[in-house]
Design a protein around this motif. Structure first.
Motif, PDB file in Angstrom:
ATOM      1  N   VAL A  99       0.866  -1.183   0.000  1.00 42.88           N
ATOM      2  CA  VAL A  99       0.000   0.000   0.000  1.00 42.88           C
ATOM      3  C   VAL A  99       0.901   1.231   0.000  1.00 42.88           C
ATOM      4  CG1 VAL A  99      -1.793   1.273   1.212  1.00 42.88           C
ATOM      5  CG2 VAL A  99      -1.824  -1.230   1.215  1.00 42.88           C
ATOM      6  N   ASP A 101       1.238   5.187   0.057  1.00 43.58           N
ATOM      7  CA  ASP A 101       0.626   6.487   0.327  1.00 43.58           C
ATOM      8  C   ASP A 101       1.243   7.495  -0.646  1.00 43.58           C
ATOM      9  OD1 ASP A 101      -0.425   8.817   1.276  1.00 43.58           O
ATOM     10  OD2 ASP A 101       0.435   8.666   3.291  1.00 43.58           O
ATOM     11  N   SER A 142      -2.954   4.794  -2.552  1.00 46.51           N
ATOM     12  CA  SER A 142      -3.855   5.465  -1.625  1.00 46.51           C
ATOM     13  C   SER A 142      -3.532   6.958  -1.573  1.00 46.51           C
ATOM     14  CB  SER A 142      -3.729   4.846  -0.228  1.00 46.51           C
ATOM     15  OG  SER A 142      -4.468   5.582   0.710  1.00 46.51           O
ATOM     16  N   ASP A 145      -8.528   8.749  -1.884  1.00 49.25           N
ATOM     17  CA  ASP A 145      -9.248   7.520  -2.181  1.00 49.25           C
ATOM     18  C   ASP A 145      -8.195   6.440  -2.397  1.00 49.25           C
ATOM     19  OD1 ASP A 145     -11.258   5.779  -2.681  1.00 49.25           O
ATOM     20  OD2 ASP A 145     -12.028   6.753  -4.482  1.00 49.25           O
ATOM     21  N   SER A 146      -8.621   5.242  -2.719  1.00 49.99           N
ATOM     22  CA  SER A 146      -7.667   4.150  -2.928  1.00 49.99           C
ATOM     23  C   SER A 146      -8.130   3.296  -4.091  1.00 49.99           C
ATOM     24  CB  SER A 146      -7.521   3.290  -1.668  1.00 49.99           C
ATOM     25  OG  SER A 146      -8.750   2.679  -1.340  1.00 49.99           O
ATOM     26  N   SER A 177      -5.477   9.284   2.925  1.00 50.59           N
ATOM     27  CA  SER A 177      -6.257   8.265   3.644  1.00 50.59           C
ATOM     28  C   SER A 177      -5.597   6.896   3.494  1.00 50.59           C
ATOM     29  CB  SER A 177      -7.699   8.224   3.134  1.00 50.59           C
ATOM     30  OG  SER A 177      -8.446   7.235   3.813  1.00 50.59           O
ATOM     31  N   PRO A 178      -4.519   6.646   4.242  1.00 42.77           N
ATOM     32  CA  PRO A 178      -3.940   5.283   4.201  1.00 42.77           C
ATOM     33  C   PRO A 178      -4.891   4.228   4.761  1.00 42.77           C
ATOM     34  CG  PRO A 178      -2.883   6.624   5.889  1.00 42.77           C
ATOM     35  CD  PRO A 178      -3.742   7.553   5.092  1.00 42.77           C
ATOM     36  N   GLY A 181      -6.676   2.734   2.003  1.00 42.84           N
ATOM     37  CA  GLY A 181      -5.762   1.842   1.301  1.00 42.84           C
ATOM     38  C   GLY A 181      -5.713   0.466   1.947  1.00 42.84           C
ATOM     39  N   THR A 184      -8.906  -1.410   1.073  1.00 43.56           N
ATOM     40  CA  THR A 184      -8.843  -1.935  -0.294  1.00 43.56           C
ATOM     41  C   THR A 184      -7.902  -3.129  -0.379  1.00 43.56           C
ATOM     42  OG1 THR A 184      -9.272   0.280  -1.160  1.00 43.56           O
ATOM     43  CG2 THR A 184      -8.363  -1.329  -2.690  1.00 43.56           C
TER      44      THR A 184
END
Length: 547
Positions: A99, A101, A142, A145-146, A177-178, A181, A184
């Motif tokens: 993930v 950022d 991320s 949004d992600s 917004s991690p 992420g 997701t």
């Protein structure tokens, strides 16, 4: 219905029925000529006509039956699969999700060696990938949004090509917004996979929606490990925000990430025994040996043996072989059976064709099929056939995933969790029950809360058991078993607080007083039932929570 043909080229063998039918037609024509020459023209209408019609019917019947038998043999050889069946398998291995950022705070140039945090994260991930052998990896980007940019794959070339292109411009959503992420990333792992999943988050901890803590808690409940790799300087550095004008100070939120990890570890410690252990950690990217720690964690997870169910297609060659034998026998017997002409009408042929095609039609409705699986699973469960029940519930879950039927999915997961409890597979039971949505039907929510309470009670966590029994009573306050179990769990909490709990005695000592213990428990249970029944009759009807 997913139809799979292993050897599609073999279907060309069906074309051989064309010369077969032509030969049958030629033979029938020759028969007509021979009968006419033998009986003469005058008697052809009376004698040879009747004989010819009888012979023609027999020859066409035999030819059609044998040609259908040939078609069935060709279909059997072509390797046709449809439908799916769960197969229990033991797996070991790990799966990872990166993930990234890519918010504007990651553009701060304090990543080391004159690089930005995002550039340092890309190089760090590249170094990890070069040492990860055979572990499937997915990538999630991320920002505000992600999105899952790359699904699980063992071909790292696509990931290597993406890493140099990491930039906030890849997404238009504003903010950071991690947590989204991580949510997701949870969805990127197969639901029933046996490989131990791990989420590796490359971030500085900056967020604008405060969803990071709840996302980590959700991952831990699913048995998914989360590792934070922190980039940047804790003292902070001035950067330009996404609007290109505002100057803000951004730094590595190490304390925030450590607090989230500590809370997640406490949640993992309270999970029922047997559930896949979720590991959480925060690692400084600049710390010596940080990458080695991550690789060691992945290798440890890869060596753990997990049991999972895999949906595999069902071969249907045996069905076609049986049909081929049936039509072969019909080709021998049917021409010798004298039936009136009305039995060979169009309606009879249509009925015969429908009967032959029925196995193909019975799998057309996925929703009906899933409901029938739930029904059969419940029947097996109540009759103590728990392995058969698990197979039916897994089929229902697979059908619900394919058809995106959320209601069917909730019932399938609940039934599967209850079945695993009866099989003493607490790990699998907890995983399936925690997958049930909070928006499910009240009956499903009650079953989930009640079964989770039983798991916590088995594990000796009486406070959590009492809480879940209480949640079940909030849904259905009239359930007598939930009331009694809630009271028993509450008493266990009191006994444990007073230091009065005792260890289990050895088998010989327990057996010596087993009859007395059973009698005392029966008296307590009867007393509790009378107590609750009396309270129900004395309590007014408008009381929603009478426990």
């Amino acid at each position: 219905m997913n139809l799979i043909i292993e050897r599609a080229w073999a279907l060309y063998g069906i074309l051989f029925i064309i010369p077969s039918l032509l030969i049958a037609g030629i033979r029938i024509r020759r028969l007509r000529v021979l009968l006419g020459n033998f009986y003469g023209v005058k008697t052809s209408l009376s004698v040879s006509g009747r004989l010819f019609r009888l012979a023609e019917r027999k020859m066409w019947c035999r030819s059609i039956c044998w040609n259908i038998a040939w078609i069935m043999l060709v279909l059997a050889y072509s390797g046709i699969y449809w439908g799916s069946s769960p197969q229990q398998i033991s797996r070991r291995g790990a799966a990872a999700c990166f993930v990234f950022d890519i918010s504007y705070s990651m553009m701060a140039e304090d990543g080391g060696n004159g690089m930005s945090r995002l550039q340092a994260a890309g190089e760090y991930a590249e170094a990890l990938l070069s040492r990860m052998r055979g572990i499937p990896v997915s990538v999630v980007l991320s920002k505000g949004d992600s999105v899952c940019a790359i699904p699980l794959t063992e071909d790292y070339n696509a990931i290597f090509s993406l890493l140099p292109s990491l930039s906030p411009q890849l997404m238009t959503a504003v903010g950071s917004s991690p947590g989204l992420g991580i949510k997701t990333a949870i969805q990127s792992f197969p639901r029933l996979a046996g490989a131990a999943p791990t989420i590796i988050v490359f971030t500085d901890g900056e967020e604008t929606d405060n969803q990071l803590a709840s996302a980590v808690q959700e991952a831990v409940k699913y048995g998914i490990s989360v590792i934070f790799v922190g980039f940047g300087n804790e003292t902070g550095i001035d950067i330009t925000a996404g609007d290109g004008v505002t100057v803000i100070t951004s730094g590595l939120q190490a304390q925030l990430l450590q607090n989230i990890v500590q809370t997640a570890e406490q949640t993992a410690a309270r999970m029922p025994t047997g559930i896949r252990a979720a590991r959480t950690a925060f690692i400084y990217a600049s710390a010596p040996g940080s990458a080695v720690r991550i690789l060691h964690t992945l290798e440890t997870l890869a060596t753990e043996i997990t049991t999972a169910y895999e949906m595999q297609p069902v071969p249907r060659y045996s069905l076609f072989i049986c049909l081929a034998l049936v039509f072969m026998v019909l080709g021998l017997l049917a021409p010798e059976i004298r039936l009136p002409v009305r039995y060979f009408s169009a309606k009879s042929l249509i009925l015969l064709c429908f009967t032959a095609c029925f196995p193909f039609l019975q799998s057309c409705s996925s929703e009906l099929s899933g409901s029938l699986n739930i029904l059969k699973g419940s029947w097996f469960w109540h009759h103590g056939k728990y392995h058969d029940a698990a197979a039916e519930f897994i089929k229902a879950v697979e059908i619900a995933d394919t058809a995106s039927d959320s209601r069917l999915l909730q019932y399938g997961l609940t039934g599967l969790g209850a079945t695993y409890i009866m099989l003493d597979e607490n790990s699998s039971a907890s995983e399936r029950l925690l997958m049930v949505s909070e928006n499910a039907d009240p009956s499903v929510q009650f079953a989930v809360a009640y079964n989770l309470a039983l798991l916590y009670y088995r594990d000796g966590d009486f406070s959590q058991a009492a809480q879940f029994f209480k949640n079940a009573l909030e849904i259905d306050s009239s359930n007598l078993d939930a009331k009694i179990n809630f009271e028993l769990a509450s008493r266990q909490i009191s006994v444990a607080a007073d230091g009065g709990s005792r260890d289990l005695l050895p088998a010989s000592q327990e057996n010596s007083s087993g009859g007395l213990a059973d009698a005392v428990f029966s008296m307590i249970r009867e007393k509790e039932q009378n107590k609750w029944k009396k309270q129900q009759s004395d309590t007014s009807s408008d009381s929603a929570m009478d426990y």
